[in-house]
Design an enzyme around this catalytic site. Structure first.
Site, mmCIF file in Angstrom:
data_model
loop_
_atom_site.group_PDB
_atom_site.id
_atom_site.type_symbol
_atom_site.label_atom_id
_atom_site.label_comp_id
_atom_site.label_asym_id
_atom_site.label_seq_id
_atom_site.Cartn_x
_atom_site.Cartn_y
_atom_site.Cartn_z
ATOM 1 N N CYS A 92 -76.771 -6.716 21.494
ATOM 2 C CA CYS A 92 -77.085 -5.977 20.351
ATOM 3 C C CYS A 92 -75.706 -5.238 19.933
ATOM 4 O O CYS A 92 -74.822 -5.963 19.568
ATOM 5 C CB CYS A 92 -78.158 -4.845 20.920
ATOM 6 S SG CYS A 92 -78.989 -4.111 19.330
ATOM 7 N N HIS A 202 -82.293 -9.037 21.739
ATOM 8 C CA HIS A 202 -82.312 -8.623 23.072
ATOM 9 C C HIS A 202 -83.018 -9.701 24.087
ATOM 10 O O HIS A 202 -84.136 -9.950 23.939
ATOM 11 C CB HIS A 202 -83.192 -7.466 23.377
ATOM 12 C CG HIS A 202 -82.531 -5.858 22.429
ATOM 13 N ND1 HIS A 202 -81.700 -5.158 23.221
ATOM 14 C CD2 HIS A 202 -82.491 -5.533 21.318
ATOM 15 C CE1 HIS A 202 -81.456 -4.159 22.370
ATOM 16 N NE2 HIS A 202 -81.766 -4.327 21.207
ATOM 17 N N GLU A 204 -83.507 -9.381 27.329
ATOM 18 C CA GLU A 204 -84.147 -8.605 28.223
ATOM 19 C C GLU A 204 -85.497 -8.180 27.601
ATOM 20 O O GLU A 204 -86.407 -7.962 28.384
ATOM 21 C CB GLU A 204 -83.408 -7.535 28.821
ATOM 22 C CG GLU A 204 -83.414 -6.350 27.892
ATOM 23 C CD GLU A 204 -82.378 -6.233 26.674
ATOM 24 O OE1 GLU A 204 -82.072 -5.093 25.996
ATOM 25 O OE2 GLU A 204 -81.902 -7.316 26.464
#
Length: 221
Positions: A92, A202, A204
């Protein structure tokens, strides 16, 4: 390969999630641990330098992230690791600060300048770009290996790099692999450039597809 097999695919790698005050470090820690990494959240210089991989997250304004990174000596750590061919991954705003500069609300700030380019406001009917989107992966990508072209990844951002400016003129040097996404206009969504990888989205927060991406990165460490 099934997600359940990912944690057994290689020997566990040591990864430092660099903690400079501007990132979802706990989410990144959990996601990396889920795919088999040994993870530590720290800004300790020696640990960051010794890790198999360094992950640099980022949330918030470009200028504020750069200020926090410099105060934690993260700019120096990233530069030292890359000069020695040691892997670094940005996520990001942690990707955005790898470029030359960022412009937000008319304020220009210098980035790490690992890649030429400017982070600018997205030109789209709806901003921020928040939610799931596909990415056009580059040919021969290691980051997107084993993933279908219709996989979706989670984005949250209002700024992006709209053009890729780095030109490799040395025929013996591999060209960076650049992935693109579109929200109103195309923008750089992922880069693989030697030991330096990054994603605007992202991983994650991107479910099984994001886990596979992180596993692919670990497999290169």
């Amino acid at each position: 390969m099934e997600l359940s097999d990912l944690t057994n695919s290689t020997t566990a790698k040591n990864v430092v999630v660099f903690d400079y005050g501007f990132g979802n470090v706990r989410s990144a820690e959990r996601a990396l641990a889920h795919v088999g990494a040994r993870v530590e959240i720290t800004r300790d210089y020696d640990k960051a330098m010794a890790a198999d991989g360094l992950l640099v997250p980022g949330v918030g304004a470009f200028a504020a992230c750069m200020k926090g990174l410099r105060e934690a000596r993260g700019d120096w750590i990233v530069g030292r690791r890359l000069s020695g061919g040691r892997p670094v991954m940005g996520i990001c705003v942690g990707m955005q600060i790898l470029f030359g500069r960022g412009i937000e609300h008319g304020v220009e700030a210098e980035g790490l300048d690992e890649w030429p380019g400017t982070v600018e406001p997205l030109r789209a009917p709806v901003v921020p770009h928040m939610g799931w989107n596909t990415v056009k992966a580059p040919e021969g990508s290691q980051l997107f290996a084993g993933l279908d072209e219709d996989e979706r990844y989670y984005f949250v951002h209002s700024y992006a790099v709209r053009t890729w400016e780095l030109e490799v003129t040395n025929p013996h040097m591999p060209s960076p692999k650049v992935g693109w996404a579109t929200h109103g206009e195309p923008f750089v969504a992922a880069v693989e450039n030697g030991p330096l990888w990054a994603t605007q989205f992202h991983p994650e927060k991107s479910g099984d597809a994001g886990a596979r991406l992180l596993r692919n990165w670990l497999d290169t460490l």
